[in-house]
Design an enzyme around this catalytic site. Sequence first.
Site, mmCIF file in Angstrom:
data_model
loop_
_atom_site.group_PDB
_atom_site.id
_atom_site.type_symbol
_atom_site.label_atom_id
_atom_site.label_comp_id
_atom_site.label_asym_id
_atom_site.label_seq_id
_atom_site.Cartn_x
_atom_site.Cartn_y
_atom_site.Cartn_z
ATOM 1 N N GLU A 120 0.825 -1.214 0.000
ATOM 2 C CA GLU A 120 0.000 0.000 0.000
ATOM 3 C C GLU A 120 0.859 1.263 0.000
ATOM 4 O O GLU A 120 0.525 2.250 -0.637
ATOM 5 C CB GLU A 120 -0.954 0.003 1.202
ATOM 6 C CG GLU A 120 -2.067 -1.019 1.101
ATOM 7 C CD GLU A 120 -2.964 -0.810 -0.119
ATOM 8 O OE1 GLU A 120 -3.041 0.317 -0.625
ATOM 9 O OE2 GLU A 120 -3.570 -1.792 -0.580
ATOM 10 N N TYR A 134 -5.811 6.654 4.692
ATOM 11 C CA TYR A 134 -5.956 5.687 3.602
ATOM 12 C C TYR A 134 -5.221 4.381 3.926
ATOM 13 O O TYR A 134 -5.799 3.290 3.877
ATOM 14 C CB TYR A 134 -5.434 6.257 2.258
ATOM 15 C CG TYR A 134 -5.211 5.143 1.276
ATOM 16 C CD1 TYR A 134 -6.295 4.559 0.630
ATOM 17 C CD2 TYR A 134 -3.944 4.585 1.078
ATOM 18 C CE1 TYR A 134 -6.123 3.471 -0.206
ATOM 19 C CE2 TYR A 134 -3.753 3.506 0.259
ATOM 20 C CZ TYR A 134 -4.843 2.952 -0.394
ATOM 21 O OH TYR A 134 -4.672 1.869 -1.196
ATOM 22 N N ASP A 145 -8.855 6.540 -1.639
ATOM 23 C CA ASP A 145 -7.703 7.021 -2.401
ATOM 24 C C ASP A 145 -8.259 7.780 -3.612
ATOM 25 O O ASP A 145 -9.473 8.028 -3.695
ATOM 26 C CB ASP A 145 -6.783 5.864 -2.813
ATOM 27 C CG ASP A 145 -7.401 4.986 -3.888
ATOM 28 O OD1 ASP A 145 -8.634 5.091 -4.131
ATOM 29 O OD2 ASP A 145 -6.668 4.202 -4.512
#
Length: 391
Positions: free
Chosen positions: A62, A145, A163
């Site tokens: 991520e 996020y 996002d």
Amino acid sequence: MSDIPTTPADKQTGGTSSKQRAPDTDRGRRAFRKDLLEWFDDQQRDLPWRGVDDPYAVWVSEVMLQQTRVDTVIDYFERWMKTFPTVESLAEAPVEEVLELWSGLGYYRRARYLHRAAAMVVDDFGGRLPESASELEELPGIGPYTAGAIASIAFGRQAPLVDGNVMRVLARIFTIEGKPRRSPAKQHIWARAEELVDPKRPGDFNQALMELGSQVCSSTSPRCLICPVQQWCQAQATGRPEQFPAPRERPEQRPMRARCCVIYRDEGPSRQLLLRRRQTGGLLGGLWEFPSCEKEGKSWPDVDSLAQTLADRSDGVIDISADDIGRALGTVTHVFSHRRLKVRVHTINFDTGRGGFGDLTGWQWVDAEALGDVASSALLQKVEGVFDDHR
Ligand code: SF4
């Protein structure tokens, strides 16, 4: 959520139009999740971090995916997981090694934060990432996020995430007006994401929303005809879905000019290039570069300044005059989030230079073939390309 603004559809119909319903009731949300997840199960791309439930691997992927294309991340992710397979191995590694592995991915602060946060996970959490989004957000470099991604994908928590892709999809599904990165639109989007996230498969649901934004609901050409949630989309019903969300404000990119010098020497069959490490903290901090001098604005630093900078930064060991440096071979442009840098590339063969080298801290000769192995930005490769074209 009384402070959340209404959508155009709300204003017209009291919540939904009679033909095109937004998923804003329990029943609607259940049906929306089902449509989206069925599509995701069938259409998702095969990516190395999909199906992985190791929280550390989810975290690494991520962070790498922020600001970087999936195609680029795949190789980096696989190399990273081979080199640092556990959070402990990352925490123990020298930061220089971490930056080397990150080299070329850009936004190097991400790598430094990952490294620092790994040490905290080992020291404060016994090597296990915390499970809740709120605890995750206390680690360096983990914002809402990334916290939502780790909590939902790795730990199955019903945590939302937003996002750029999710922002676009939800702004369209609910025709949310206003700048999506600013409140109240931002708050509205997060609230919708929180309501929608699937309680049984939160990680898959969040990834499905991102996949939809990436593969179907693109910013300029959404492919509504094949979209699995078309029937829920208010923006599609307007006939101009690409009008949502409001266009992004681009940060101002201040101009900057620089000169750099590729200093080289031939050692037998191999060519070596002299690199200098930039000071930590500033632009490209801690990364290796061809020695340079730079200036804010559109006027170029003169060649004398470059010679002087080389002498100053090497404590006088590099004693090269402007005449030794000569004319520029070419110019490269490199764009940062807030700066647009143009660099004139000079070169000098060290064999013909004046002065000598002792043990210079923060400098190193690197074999030209091994340039890709040092911690550097893409700018270094661009400069080397100009040098390569002229040798
Ligand atoms: Fe995007 Fe079109 Fe799907 Fe709406 S229907 S989510 S605009 S692709």
